[in-house]
Scaffold this active site. Structure first.
Site, short mmCIF file in Angstrom:
data_model
loop_
_atom_site.label_atom_id
_atom_site.label_comp_id
_atom_site.label_asym_id
_atom_site.label_seq_id
_atom_site.Cartn_x
_atom_site.Cartn_y
_atom_site.Cartn_z
CG ASN A 1 -69.34 41.04 -33.16
OD1 ASN A 1 -68.18 41.27 -33.48
ND2 ASN A 1 -69.92 41.57 -32.09
CD1 TRP A 2 -66.60 36.30 -36.97
CD2 TRP A 2 -64.50 36.29 -37.78
NE1 TRP A 2 -66.61 35.60 -38.13
CE2 TRP A 2 -65.34 35.57 -38.66
CE3 TRP A 2 -63.14 36.41 -38.09
CZ2 TRP A 2 -64.85 34.96 -39.83
CZ3 TRP A 2 -62.66 35.82 -39.25
CH2 TRP A 2 -63.52 35.10 -40.11
CE LYS A 3 -69.12 39.66 -29.22
NZ LYS A 3 -69.77 39.57 -27.94
CG HIS B 1 -71.14 45.15 -29.76
ND1 HIS B 1 -70.78 44.83 -28.47
CD2 HIS B 1 -71.68 44.03 -30.29
CE1 HIS B 1 -71.09 43.55 -28.25
NE2 HIS B 1 -71.64 43.05 -29.34
CD GLU C 1 -68.63 42.62 -26.39
OE1 GLU C 1 -67.94 42.62 -27.42
OE2 GLU C 1 -69.30 41.62 -26.01
CD GLU D 1 -75.67 42.12 -30.24
OE1 GLU D 1 -75.47 41.00 -30.73
OE2 GLU D 1 -74.75 42.89 -29.91
N GLY E 1 -72.89 36.65 -24.71
CA GLY E 1 -71.78 35.82 -24.22
C GLY E 1 -72.08 35.10 -22.93
CB SER F 1 -76.62 33.45 -25.78
OG SER F 1 -75.68 33.97 -24.86
P1 PGA Z 1 -72.79 36.20 -28.36
O1 PGA Z 1 -72.44 37.70 -28.81
O2 PGA Z 1 -73.49 35.54 -29.53
O3 PGA Z 1 -71.46 35.57 -28.05
O4 PGA Z 1 -73.69 36.30 -27.18
C1 PGA Z 1 -73.34 38.47 -29.56
C2 PGA Z 1 -72.78 39.85 -29.81
O5 PGA Z 1 -72.18 40.44 -28.89
O6 PGA Z 1 -72.91 40.39 -30.93
#
Ligand code: PGA
Length: 240
Positions: A8-10, A92, A94, A159, A165, A204
């Site tokens: 997931n490159w966001k 997600h 976010e 998640e 993150g 993470s």
């Molecule tokens: P992360 O993000 O690996 O940077 O913790 C995972 C995600 O939000 O899909």
């Protein structure tokens, strides 16, 4: 069932950066796991061109509930598919947090994705405060109930918000307990079909912890954020 390693490159990846992440994946060789990259929408078509003919799949990070219409700034599932995507991440944390996405909206997006021929990856997970209060299975159970349609055929990603993150990974015990809970919930609702729904872990995931997380029962792969922006690290996770 083969495990899936999804990146997931966001909101990362200008043209050169996207090419620098995608191109080395062409030389990955046989991994024993499936690979998926989810670039920002502006790079989907370019990454699809780079990865054409390779086994690496491409996904979006969100879609609208409708096929087209007066929705300035939004992208439909059909558009993602048209650009070269086969998957889409939905719900997600976010998006749930920053865009107020509800379970109901996520479910509508899941239906739209499936109608467009995309495989949805539906994210669920509890916050730190919810886990401290002992509500983690209640929260995730409610998200699963509300976000999945009765005919769900797709992928789940667990998640925990406090692991995204932060470098703070869930313990193997936390992951085992939650993935077992999700598996039982899916099996109760969807019967035999629920047994074959992949449940990814995200939060993470790094080369150093991937092997132990991917060995936990009912973990069907990983959804990788930060570490997926580096092709070397992403491939190390896929080989872990
Ligand atoms: P992360 O993000 O690996 O940077 O913790 C995972 C995600 O939000 O899909």
């Amino acid at each position: 069932m083969r495990q899936l390693i999804a990146g997931n490159w966001k909101m990362f990846g200008l043209t050169q950066e996207a090419a620098a992440i995608a191109t080395p994946l062409l030389a990955a060789g046989p991994l024993g796991r499936d690979l998926l990259v989810c670039p920002p929408a502006t790079q989907i078509a370019a990454v699809a061109r780079i990865l054409a003919g390779s086994p690496v799949a491409i996904g979006g990070q969100d879609c609208h509930t409708e096929v087209q219409g007066a929705h300035t700034g939004d992208i439909s599932a059909a558009m993602l598919r048209d650009a070269g995507a086969s998957h889409v991440i939905l719900g997600h944390s976010e998006r749930r947090q920053n865009h107020g996405e509800t379970d109901e909206l996520v479910q509508a997006k899941v239906r739209a994705a499936v109608a467009a021929g995309l495989t949805p990856i539906v994210c669920v997970g509890e916050s730190d405060a919810e886990r401290q209060a002992g509500w983690e299975t209640g929260v995730v159970g409610k998200q699963l109930k509300g976000s999945l349609p009765d005919d769900f055929a797709g992928i789940i990603a667990y998640e925990p918000l406090w692991a995204i993150g932060t470098g703070r990974t869930a313990t193997e015990g936390d992951v085992a307990a939650m993935h077992r809970f999700i598996r039982e919930t899916l099996a109760r609702r969807f019967g035999a079909a629920g047994e074959s729904i992949s449940i990814l872990y995200g939060g993470s995931v790094r080369p150093a912890n991937a092997a132990s997380l991917l060995a936990v029962p009912h973990v069907g792969g990983a959804l990788v954020g930060g570490a997926s922006l580096n092709a070397g690290q992403f491939l190390e996770i896929a080989r872990a």
